[in-house]
Design an enzyme around this catalytic site. Structure first.
Site, short mmCIF file in Angstrom:
data_model
loop_
_atom_site.label_atom_id
_atom_site.label_comp_id
_atom_site.label_asym_id
_atom_site.label_seq_id
_atom_site.Cartn_x
_atom_site.Cartn_y
_atom_site.Cartn_z
N SER A 294 88.08 37.10 62.60
CA SER A 294 88.00 38.06 63.35
C SER A 294 86.54 38.39 63.50
O SER A 294 85.68 37.39 63.83
CB SER A 294 88.78 39.18 63.11
OG SER A 294 88.59 40.41 64.11
N ASP A 357 96.62 36.80 71.62
CA ASP A 357 95.86 37.57 70.66
C ASP A 357 94.57 38.22 71.58
O ASP A 357 93.82 37.10 72.08
CB ASP A 357 95.20 36.91 69.62
CG ASP A 357 94.26 37.89 68.62
OD1 ASP A 357 93.87 38.94 69.14
OD2 ASP A 357 93.79 37.24 67.64
N HIS A 408 97.27 39.53 65.77
CA HIS A 408 95.66 39.30 65.40
C HIS A 408 95.78 39.13 63.60
O HIS A 408 94.74 39.11 63.05
CB HIS A 408 94.78 40.50 65.55
CG HIS A 408 93.23 40.08 65.58
ND1 HIS A 408 92.71 39.21 66.04
CD2 HIS A 408 92.56 41.19 64.61
CE1 HIS A 408 91.36 39.15 65.75
NE2 HIS A 408 91.24 40.24 64.77
#
Length: 481
Positions: A294, A357, A408
């Site tokens: 991320s 996602d 995620h």
């Protein structure tokens, strides 16, 4: 000059190669072009230790009845499907020297193994991050560098030695979070180097930098700052057309300048340590591997570009040190010029994504910096057209109807990567039945109701809204706004 027939040499018939790019090579042979297309002339010279003996010109007709021989360059053992190729022989391909050609679909087992290994090294950052406000190590790592990998149960922790912890400082000028705790540096990852024993297996000295994703509230706000700004990494050539997301750039370049004994920026910490390690192991075969999840994957891409733009990976008289990013669930980081410049510099990025996602499809992480509330709903003025992904994509496809945040989650990425179908399906295979059995098997292993969406390349908009509002609720609960 007269040419004399050498009685010790014989005329040898041969086939003419009709492919312009391919050449028929014989020992001590030079090919001379002639005007007649049906003949090819060779000058064959016999070399000895004392003198050059008389050459003779031979002409031979093309044998039209037989097909010309096919000469091809030797293939990589990976592309030949070798199952037991040692990593030390093919590590450059695994690091992306050929942009992972023929290694993604079907997923090469050795590449799958390495992606999993780097993903586990990233997961260490989550396991070791101390979020207890009452702890003396609050916003720091729970463990010392010598025991970090062992405490977080990494397989073969002796393969790497952690050399430095990395901290980042959010620079957010919003009054609700302008207090000392929220503005101070927090631990985001570490630098490690492969041990002497593991060098033999890896085939090189591997310098690894790992970054965790967004955890604290100021980091969330930094992710919302999705305007583009020039990176300006090279002191003599700022390249103002190369722009990156301002929130990620802020985390990467901000320091604790307001504090007398404050930490230097994340960027300065990283460049200093990587330069030190490159100096220490100068002359060895080496790689620089950056991995993140991320927000962490964004920091990894910024660092990869920074190293390459400054030329830190270049060595005089030797091959450049490859710089590779393994990005898990990463958002877009920069504009099209950033993408082009990374490609020019040879930065290799493998993006492991989930088609469901939303983070991987947005310019920042969730919102544009100008988002505002209208009638109780968030208005989202997207600016995706300004951003571009870098590198090669390896896609997964998973979604949990009972826990949408799993789309995620890093550990879910790693688990599903290892359950991903390795072999390609043929057109006449029973794909639906295979997919259902595969999904059922993974669901049983994970103990969850996991739904695999066949043929669906985008999460339904209602699920996106649910995810965005779940995050906004978390922010409100923590008194961010």
């Amino acid at each position: 000059m007269a040419l004399i027939q050498n009685p010790n040499m014989k005329q040898v018939p041969f086939l003419r190669d009709r492919t312009p790019q391919q050449t028929l090579f014989l020992p001590h042979t030079l090919s001379l072009p002639i005007s007649n297309k049906n003949f090819k002339r060779l000058v064959i010279a016999n070399f000895s230790s004392s003198s050059l003996l008389s050459p003779v010109i031979l002409t031979a007709p093309v044998a039209s009845s037989s097909p010309p021989p096919v000469y091809s360059a030797p293939k990589s053992p990976l592309s030949c499907g070798a199952a037991t190729v040692p990593l030390s022989r093919v590590w450059r391909e695994i690091q992306g020297c050929n942009n992972w050609k023929d290694l993604i679909e079907p997923l090469n087992p050795l590449l799958q193994q390495e992606i999993t290994r780097y993903g586990n090294l990233v997961s260490t950052c989550y396991k070791a991050f101390d979020l207890n406000p009452n702890s003396k190590r609050y916003l720091n790592c729970k463990y010392g560098k010598q025991t970090l990998l062992k405490e977080t149960e990494i397989d073969q922790p002796e393969d790497y030695r952690v050399t430095k912890y990395i901290y980042a400082t959010p620079d957010i000028n919003i009054s609700p979070i302008q207090k000392e705790t929220n503005r101070r540096a927090r631990w985001v990852g570490y630098v490690a180097v492969s041990s002497d024993d593991s060098v033999k297996r890896l085939g090189r000295r591997d310098i690894v930098v790992t970054f965790r994703g967004t955890v604290t509230n100021p980091e969330w706000l930094a992710n919302f700052m999705s305007s583009l700004t020039p990176a300006r990494f090279h002191p003599h050539n700022p390249r103002l057309d190369v722009k990156v997301e301002s929130g990620f750039l802020s985390l990467y370049t901000s320091d604790e300048s307001e504090s007398k004994f404050g930490l230097e920026s994340c960027r300065e910490q990283l460049l200093s340590e990587i330069s030190r390690l490159m100096n220490k192991y100068k002359g060895e075969e080496m790689s620089i591997t950056l991995a993140g999840h991320s927000m962490g994957s964004s920091l990894a891409q910024l660092l990869a570009y920074d190293i390459s733009e400054l030329g830190l990976n270049q060595r005089i008289g030797e091959r450049d040190i490859p710089v590779t990013v393994f990005s898990f669930a990463g958002p877009r980081v920069g504009n099209l010029e950033f993408k082009k410049r990374c490609e020019e510099l040879g930065v290799k990025v493998l993006r492991i994504t989930n088609v469901n996602d939303p983070v991987t499809k947005l310019p920042g992480v969730l919102f544009n910096e100008n988002f505002r509330v209208l009638g109780g709903f968030y208005e989202l003025p997207w600016s995706c057209s300004c951003y571009a992904h870098v590198g090669v994509e390896l896609t997964l496809d998973f979604f949990d109807v009972q826990n949408i945040s799993c789309v995620h989650d890093l550990q879910t990425y790693i688990d599903l990567l290892n359950h991903r179908r390795i072999s390609s399906r043929s057109a006449d295979s029973n794909e639906d039945e295979d997919s259902e059995n595969f999904a059922l098997e993974v669901s049983k292993r994970n103990g969850e109701k996991m739904v695999f969406l066949k043929g669906q390349r985008m999460m339904h908009w209602t699920n996106v809204v649910d995810l965005l509002f779940s995050v906004s609720y978390h922010m409100s609960y923590c008194n961010i706004f």
